[in-house]
Scaffold this motif. Structure first.
Motif, short mmCIF file in Angstrom:
data_model
loop_
_atom_site.label_atom_id
_atom_site.label_comp_id
_atom_site.label_asym_id
_atom_site.label_seq_id
_atom_site.Cartn_x
_atom_site.Cartn_y
_atom_site.Cartn_z
N MET A 60 55.10 107.60 81.34
CA MET A 60 55.36 107.61 79.80
C MET A 60 57.13 107.47 79.43
SD MET A 60 52.90 108.10 77.77
CE MET A 60 53.36 108.65 76.26
N VAL A 61 57.82 108.17 80.20
CA VAL A 61 59.20 108.32 79.96
C VAL A 61 60.03 106.95 80.13
CG1 VAL A 61 61.56 109.30 80.61
CG2 VAL A 61 59.47 110.60 80.36
N PRO A 62 59.61 106.31 81.18
CA PRO A 62 60.72 105.03 81.45
C PRO A 62 59.98 103.98 80.44
CG PRO A 62 59.92 105.91 83.37
CD PRO A 62 59.27 106.82 82.47
N MET A 76 69.37 105.37 75.40
CA MET A 76 68.36 106.29 76.03
C MET A 76 68.30 105.79 77.49
SD MET A 76 64.99 106.32 73.38
CE MET A 76 65.26 106.78 71.72
N ARG A 77 68.07 106.84 78.38
CA ARG A 77 67.99 106.62 79.73
C ARG A 77 67.05 107.54 80.31
NH1 ARG A 77 73.20 107.67 78.73
NH2 ARG A 77 73.40 109.39 80.21
N ALA A 78 66.19 106.78 81.27
CA ALA A 78 65.25 107.71 82.05
C ALA A 78 65.68 107.69 83.64
CB ALA A 78 64.04 106.78 81.87
N GLU A 79 65.43 108.66 84.17
CA GLU A 79 65.79 108.77 85.73
C GLU A 79 64.56 109.63 86.23
OE1 GLU A 79 68.76 111.64 88.02
OE2 GLU A 79 69.25 111.07 85.86
N GLU A 80 64.06 109.15 87.28
CA GLU A 80 63.00 109.96 87.99
C GLU A 80 63.83 111.14 88.93
OE1 GLU A 80 60.29 108.89 91.84
OE2 GLU A 80 59.89 107.75 90.18
N ILE A 81 63.15 112.27 88.51
CA ILE A 81 63.46 113.42 89.24
C ILE A 81 62.61 114.26 89.98
CG2 ILE A 81 65.39 113.82 87.53
CD1 ILE A 81 63.85 115.98 86.15
N PRO A 82 62.60 115.14 90.74
CA PRO A 82 61.58 115.75 91.50
C PRO A 82 60.55 116.27 90.56
CG PRO A 82 63.69 116.39 92.45
CD PRO A 82 63.86 115.51 91.10
#
Length: 128
Positions: A60-62, A76-82
């Protein structure tokens, strides 16, 4: 869709819409979201220990960033985190960004009904 004579019934994919609605439910009801105020906006970290919820967050976020970056003049920026994804939103109206919060940001823009219909009709192959 039923009333649209141009519907291509070979492309209709109600299951894709169902999966998207599951993702929406997971993110809305089961993600843990922390918020940090940053200069010009906020950073939201949505995470979960449940792999299904983590997968929903990462879907959803990206996808929202890809379709909404620039709306209202917001970056807006998305970043994968743990365990999930981070959403960073900045713009001239930082107070609005912070007040809306993570879920409010995801709902900005009148896109959900047309988007869901396009998914059901098989007009969208990915994204949320």
């Amino acid at each position: 869709m039923l009333a649209d004579p141009d519907t291509d019934w070979n492309r209709v994919d109600i299951e894709a819409l169902r999966q998207h609605l599951i993702d929406m439910n997971n993110v809305t009801l089961h993600a843990k979201v922390s918020e940090s105020d940053i200069e010009g906006g906020a950073r939201f970290e949505a995470t979960s220990d449940d792999p299904a919820v983590t997968a929903s967050i990462r879907a959803m976020v990206p996808a929202h960033v890809a379709t909404k970056n620039g709306i209202r003049g917001w970056e807006m920026r998305a970043e994968e985190i743990p365990g999930g994804s981070a959403l960073t939103v900045t713009g001239a109206d930082a107070q609005k960004i912070r007040a809306l919060g993570f879920i409010g940001i995801l709902t900005v823009g009148a896109h959900h009904q047309p988007h869901h219909l396009a998914m059901a009709k098989g007009e969208m192959t990915q994204g949320h």
